[in-house]
Design an enzyme around this catalytic site. Structure first.
Site, PDB file in Angstrom:
ATOM      1  N   THR A   1      11.484  12.080 -30.690  1.00 30.13           N
ATOM      2  CA  THR A   1      10.764  13.302 -31.000  1.00 30.13           C
ATOM      3  C   THR A   1      10.175  13.167 -32.398  1.00 30.13           C
ATOM      4  OG1 THR A   1      10.974  15.695 -31.175  1.00 30.13           O
ATOM      5  CG2 THR A   1      12.900  14.427 -31.834  1.00 30.13           C
TER       6      THR A   1
ATOM      7  N   GLU B   1      15.535  17.920 -28.008  1.00 29.57           N
ATOM      8  CA  GLU B   1      16.955  17.951 -28.374  1.00 29.57           C
ATOM      9  C   GLU B   1      17.789  18.792 -27.404  1.00 29.57           C
ATOM     10  OE1 GLU B   1      14.401  18.217 -30.378  1.00 29.57           O
ATOM     11  OE2 GLU B   1      14.792  17.380 -32.371  1.00 29.57           O
TER      12      GLU B   1
ATOM     13  N   LYS C   1       1.533  21.840 -32.758  1.00 29.97           N
ATOM     14  CA  LYS C   1       1.618  21.322 -31.394  1.00 29.97           C
ATOM     15  C   LYS C   1       0.267  21.425 -30.701  1.00 29.97           C
ATOM     16  CE  LYS C   1       5.187  20.525 -28.219  1.00 29.97           C
ATOM     17  NZ  LYS C   1       6.356  20.966 -27.507  1.00 29.97           N
TER      18      LYS C   1
ATOM     19  N   TRP D   1       2.839  16.512 -30.866  1.00 25.10           N
ATOM     20  CA  TRP D   1       3.076  16.981 -32.232  1.00 25.10           C
ATOM     21  C   TRP D   1       2.170  16.316 -33.258  1.00 25.10           C
ATOM     22  CZ3 TRP D   1       5.563  21.245 -32.797  1.00 25.10           C
ATOM     23  CH2 TRP D   1       6.661  21.565 -31.992  1.00 25.10           C
TER      24      TRP D   1
HETATM   25  P1  AMP Z   1       9.432  19.137 -27.941  1.00 32.55           P
HETATM   26  O1  AMP Z   1      10.672  18.657 -28.568  1.00 32.55           O
HETATM   27  O2  AMP Z   1       8.259  18.253 -28.192  1.00 32.55           O
HETATM   28  O3  AMP Z   1       9.628  19.440 -26.509  1.00 32.55           O
HETATM   29  O4  AMP Z   1       9.025  20.526 -28.638  1.00 32.55           O
HETATM   30  C1  AMP Z   1       9.897  21.615 -28.722  1.00 32.55           C
HETATM   31  C2  AMP Z   1       9.242  22.736 -29.447  1.00 32.55           C
HETATM   32  O5  AMP Z   1       8.087  23.205 -28.744  1.00 32.55           O
HETATM   33  C3  AMP Z   1      10.098  23.969 -29.631  1.00 32.55           C
HETATM   34  O6  AMP Z   1      11.002  23.844 -30.700  1.00 32.55           O
HETATM   35  C4  AMP Z   1       9.035  25.043 -29.871  1.00 32.55           C
HETATM   36  O7  AMP Z   1       8.563  25.026 -31.207  1.00 32.55           O
HETATM   37  C5  AMP Z   1       7.906  24.597 -28.956  1.00 32.55           C
HETATM   38  N1  AMP Z   1       7.994  25.284 -27.648  1.00 32.55           N
HETATM   39  C6  AMP Z   1       8.501  24.802 -26.499  1.00 32.55           C
HETATM   40  N2  AMP Z   1       8.389  25.709 -25.500  1.00 32.55           N
HETATM   41  C7  AMP Z   1       7.800  26.805 -26.030  1.00 32.55           C
HETATM   42  C8  AMP Z   1       7.411  28.087 -25.512  1.00 32.55           C
HETATM   43  N3  AMP Z   1       7.579  28.428 -24.233  1.00 32.55           N
HETATM   44  N4  AMP Z   1       6.859  28.961 -26.374  1.00 32.55           N
HETATM   45  C9  AMP Z   1       6.662  28.643 -27.676  1.00 32.55           C
HETATM   46  N5  AMP Z   1       6.984  27.451 -28.213  1.00 32.55           N
HETATM   47  C10 AMP Z   1       7.547  26.542 -27.412  1.00 32.55           C
END
Ligand code: AMP
Length: 542
Positions: free
Chosen positions: A185, A330, A440, A445
């Protein structure tokens, strides 16, 4: 006194065995890299995964070895997943959209022994190969191809290898806490960090996502995971699908709206999963062609907040229920999903929409809390109004990052997500902001801190802040807010050009705003929240 019931370790091999035995003829539809379609089924996927397990053994791979994949969602990738984890090795899925230097870093950091790749990523493999320290075998997930061989002379071909090996293979039995897969990540700064899942966490997560109040996946579903297998294991869907024995429709490289609409209509997809950017493409394509996507009953939106308008369009124009879900690498990823309770049945459509716009509530197996300061352990009220740091614990939540001895948790054992949110008394989560300095864009990211540091390295810039601005297509895009050095003559084009050889093209800011001052906190930190409030909408009408 202990109970008198059998103990069986929770192992991923038992999922593919179950699917192969009880859902043998259930179809797996797969789009190949040349866009042709392969129709297979769970029985054949199980058999080929055993053949490939024999291949891995013959290559000398051992329990715990990391086997990397750089591949689309397709049947060969699925078979190799089960072969790798089922035989006790670690399946390291790699995001091909990473900058080549990051790719080299994570392959070396993971100490990958074998790399499996789709033909699409041949140029990438060729470019990074000389820098890889641990990789002994390169396997192209395809039939033999002279053009590939010419570019990577020591390459082997998946179809060749499995044809040479038997489908007789006894899955080894080992501790359920054994590592099964690895995803990296993005960090705010520096190199990506690995999250190492276990067999136990994966099996329990799969139960968790199938439950009716989660993603409600059953043997009657025809599932289209648009979310890539290199994004948190396609949100765990390839495991859940084997557990319940549903049909999978694997879209390969066809992630554009027209291809997805065709897949949904042709194969009668009932549930599809992906980030908001994907859905926008699908809506546009469906509106243009006039299809009503009749088979599609549910779509799961996660990775970024689901825009209200998108949810409405799915409901009103396509009679499709959107399940809003939240999670992160995570957290395996499922942290919450938005489904109603009995008491919500009689609410008006508008009231229901308000609930559906929240990220939902946690399934059994994870717990959430909101605390008042960074990494604090002081929980604040679950009143749906007071926001704070979102923290999580549970069976499929990280404890420490791959290769790092120190715990990733708070003093009392919770993982701080870096998201800012509220929880109401029923546990419905509403994400309101992000404390981690990341942007994002279309599910990928971008580190604002890295873009800022680069800007600060420009001789004509005195101070720079990069914020996440809301974008109609990509959810968020970086915008650079900069103060020029006194008397410096600097244009937007010049600074954007300056980024060109420093970051991947899609990470370059969309816009530069020159200002005279940037608000600072008492301790001299840039007040990004204020900047987001002021400039967060600048891309909406451009
Ligand atoms: P990742 O580890 O790349 O899957 O990203 C996780 C992060 O994406 C989370 O900590 C949030 O900041 C964002 N995220 C994931 N799902 C949502 C959602 N439904 N609404 C808003 N932010 C989200």
């Amino acid at each position: 006194m202990l109970g008198n019931m059998m103990f069986q370790p929770l192992l991923i091999s038992s999922m593919i065995e179950h699917a192969g035995r009880y859902h043998s003829d259930t179809l797996i539809i797969s789009k190949n890299t040349d866009l042709s379609i392969t129709e297979t089924n769970w029985g054949k996927v199980r058999n080929n995964s055993k053949r490939f397990a024999n291949v891995l053994n013959s290559l000398g791979a051992k329990l715990g070895d990391r086997i990397a994949t750089i591949a689309w969602n397709n049947h060969r990738h699925l078979e190799s997943w089960y072969a790798i984890s089922g035989s006790g090795m670690v399946c390291h899925t790699i995001n091909p959209r990473l900058f080549p230097e990051q790719l080299v870093f994570i392959i070396n950091d993971a100490n990958d022994k074998v790399i499996l790749f789709d033909k699409t990523f041949l140029p990438l493999i060729k470019a990074v190969k000389p820098m890889l320290k641990s990789v002994e075998h390169f396997i192209c997930l395809d039939a033999p191809d002279a053009a590939v061989k010419e570019q990577v002379p020591d390459v082997q071909f998946y179809d060749d290898l499995i044809a040479q090996h038997s489908e007789q293979f006894a899955w080894p039995e080992f501790d359920e806490l054994t590592a099964s897969s690895l995803c990296y990540t993005s960090g705010t700064t520096g190199n990506p960090k690995g999250v190492l899942y276990s067999h136990r966490s994966t099996v329990l997560h799969s139960y968790g996502i199938c439950m009716p109040d989660s993603l409600n996946i059953s043997a009657r579903d025809i599932m289209l995971p648009v979310v890539p297998m290199f994004h948190v294991n396609a949100w765990g869907t390839p495991y859940a699908a084997a557990m319940v024995g549903c049909t999978m429709v694997l879209p390969g490289p066809g992630l554009d709206g027209v291809s997805l609409a065709n897949m949904i209509d042709t194969y009668k997809v009932s549930v599809a999963l992906g980030v908001p950017t994907i859905w926008q493409g699908l809506i546009n394509a469906a509106q243009q062609s006039g299809t009503k996507l009749e088979s599609l009953k549910r779509n799961v939106v996660g990775g970024s907040a689901c825009p209200p308008a998108m949810m409405k369009v799915f409901k009103e124009q396509f009679d499709c229920e959107t399940i809003h879900a939240w999670g992160m690498t995570e957290t395996s990823p499922l942290g919450t999903s938005c489904q109603f309770k009995a008491k919500h049945q009689h609410l008006s459509d508008e009231e229901k929409l308000q609930i559906r716009l929240s990220q939902g509530r946690p399934p059994f197996g994870v717990d959430l809390r909101i605390t008042d300061e960074e990494k604090s352990t002081h929980e604040i009220e679950r009143d749906g109004k007071t926001s704070g740091n979102l923290q999580i614990k549970g069976h499929w939540i990280i404890q420490n990052y791959f290769g790092k001895a120190e715990s990733a948790l708070t003093a009392d054992g919770w993982f701080d997500t870096g998201d800012i949110a509220t929880l109401n008394e029923d546990g419905y989560l509403k994400i309101s902001d992000r404390s981690k300095d990341l942007i994002k864009s279309g599910g990928e990211w971008i580190s604002s801190v890295e873009l800022e540091n680069m800007a600060m390295g420009h001789p004509k810039i005195a101070m720079a802040a990069v914020i996440a601005a809301i974008h109609p297509k990509w959810d968020e895009r970086p915008v650079l807010i900069a103060i020029k050095k006194p008397d410096a003559d600097l244009s937007e084009i010049e600074i954007l050009g300056y980024y060109a050889d420093k970051v991947a093209k899609w990470q370059i800011p969309d816009k530069v705003i020159f200002v005279d001052s940037i608000p600072l906190s008492g301790t001299g930190k840039m007040l990004k929240k204020d900047l987001r409030e002021q400039y967060g909408n600048v891309l909406l009408n451009s």
